[in-house]
Design a protein around this motif. Structure first.
Motif, PDB file in Angstrom:
ATOM      1  N   SER A 154       7.507  29.629 -15.312  1.00 28.96           N
ATOM      2  CA  SER A 154       7.485  29.340 -13.881  1.00 28.96           C
ATOM      3  C   SER A 154       8.908  29.290 -13.315  1.00 28.96           C
ATOM      4  CB  SER A 154       6.792  27.999 -13.636  1.00 28.96           C
ATOM      5  OG  SER A 154       6.909  27.630 -12.287  1.00 28.96           O
ATOM      6  N   PRO A 155       9.340  30.365 -12.651  1.00 25.15           N
ATOM      7  CA  PRO A 155      10.661  30.337 -12.014  1.00 25.15           C
ATOM      8  C   PRO A 155      10.802  29.190 -11.013  1.00 25.15           C
ATOM      9  CG  PRO A 155       9.777  32.566 -12.025  1.00 25.15           C
ATOM     10  CD  PRO A 155       8.682  31.657 -12.506  1.00 25.15           C
ATOM     11  N   ARG A 156       9.705  28.838 -10.356  1.00 24.64           N
ATOM     12  CA  ARG A 156       9.754  27.750  -9.370  1.00 24.64           C
ATOM     13  C   ARG A 156      10.117  26.421 -10.028  1.00 24.64           C
ATOM     14  NH1 ARG A 156       4.323  25.910  -6.936  1.00 24.64           N
ATOM     15  NH2 ARG A 156       4.832  23.731  -7.062  1.00 24.64           N
ATOM     16  N   PHE A 157       9.426  26.082 -11.136  1.00 26.41           N
ATOM     17  CA  PHE A 157       9.724  24.810 -11.806  1.00 26.41           C
ATOM     18  C   PHE A 157      11.062  24.861 -12.550  1.00 26.41           C
ATOM     19  CE2 PHE A 157       5.066  24.143 -11.397  1.00 26.41           C
ATOM     20  CZ  PHE A 157       5.147  23.025 -10.588  1.00 26.41           C
ATOM     21  N   HIS A 158      11.451  26.019 -13.036  1.00 25.01           N
ATOM     22  CA  HIS A 158      12.771  26.174 -13.648  1.00 25.01           C
ATOM     23  C   HIS A 158      13.852  25.843 -12.620  1.00 25.01           C
ATOM     24  CE1 HIS A 158      16.411  28.386 -14.863  1.00 25.01           C
ATOM     25  NE2 HIS A 158      16.047  28.002 -16.074  1.00 25.01           N
ATOM     26  N   HIS A 159      13.725  26.403 -11.432  1.00 26.13           N
ATOM     27  CA  HIS A 159      14.704  26.138 -10.370  1.00 26.13           C
ATOM     28  C   HIS A 159      14.678  24.664  -9.968  1.00 26.13           C
ATOM     29  CE1 HIS A 159      17.191  26.826  -6.866  1.00 26.13           C
ATOM     30  NE2 HIS A 159      16.299  26.175  -6.145  1.00 26.13           N
ATOM     31  N   TRP A 160      13.477  24.088  -9.878  1.00 26.75           N
ATOM     32  CA  TRP A 160      13.356  22.678  -9.512  1.00 26.75           C
ATOM     33  C   TRP A 160      14.092  21.790 -10.520  1.00 26.75           C
ATOM     34  CZ3 TRP A 160      10.781  19.007 -12.574  1.00 26.75           C
ATOM     35  CH2 TRP A 160      10.711  17.727 -12.023  1.00 26.75           C
ATOM     36  N   LEU A 161      13.882  22.028 -11.806  1.00 24.87           N
ATOM     37  CA  LEU A 161      14.523  21.199 -12.821  1.00 24.87           C
ATOM     38  C   LEU A 161      16.024  21.453 -12.880  1.00 24.87           C
ATOM     39  CD1 LEU A 161      14.172  19.099 -15.031  1.00 24.87           C
ATOM     40  CD2 LEU A 161      13.598  20.953 -16.616  1.00 24.87           C
ATOM     41  N   TYR A 162      16.417  22.721 -12.783  1.00 27.04           N
ATOM     42  CA  TYR A 162      17.833  23.079 -12.892  1.00 27.04           C
ATOM     43  C   TYR A 162      18.649  22.538 -11.722  1.00 27.04           C
ATOM     44  CZ  TYR A 162      21.814  25.922 -14.320  1.00 27.04           C
ATOM     45  OH  TYR A 162      23.054  26.337 -14.753  1.00 27.04           O
ATOM     46  N   THR A 163      18.024  22.379 -10.567  1.00 29.62           N
ATOM     47  CA  THR A 163      18.743  21.869  -9.387  1.00 29.62           C
ATOM     48  C   THR A 163      18.349  20.440  -9.045  1.00 29.62           C
ATOM     49  OG1 THR A 163      17.080  22.833  -7.918  1.00 29.62           O
ATOM     50  CG2 THR A 163      19.033  24.176  -8.411  1.00 29.62           C
TER      51      THR A 163
END
Length: 116
Positions: free
Chosen positions: A37-46
């Motif tokens: 999930s690119p969306r959750f990856h971005h959420w966690l990374y930021t």
């Protein structure tokens, strides 16, 4: 994606419990989300709380001193519990201790903060 959410949950617990390190679980969650999930990856990374530590790991491979102390303390407590409370057989204790020493050596070999 399920692995990512489980690891985020364990990472959040690790953020408040002293003997449960958060960073390894968050790194696994970040990896799992990068594949699912690119969306959750971005959420966690930021994420405001977890993101900076994950970004420093990705850029510089750092492990903060507090995280090093927590991880090595958890290994020591685990080893002591196996040796004196659970009384596991010596071959299991030797293998576990060896793996913990390898893990501790790796953690201690990482820089504590970014350069500069």
């Amino acid at each position: 994606m399920a692995l990512g959410f489980v690891c985020v949950g364990l990472g959040m617990l690790g953020a408040v419990l002293p003997l449960l390190p958060a960073t390894p679980f968050l790194l696994i969650a970040l990896w799992a989300f990068s594949r699912s999930s690119p969306r959750f990856h971005h959420w966690l990374y930021t994420h405001p709380h977890f993101g900076p530590r994950l970004q420093e790991w990705k850029q510089y491979g750092t492990v903060p001193v507090k995280v090093k102390a927590s991880a090595i303390s958890a290994m020591g407590v685990s080893f002591a519990l196996m040796a004196f409370v659970m009384r596991v057989k010596w071959p299991v204790l030797a293998v576990s201790g060896s793996l913990m020493l390898i893990g501790a050596a790796y953690i201690l070999s990482r820089p504590s903060r970014p350069p500069g």
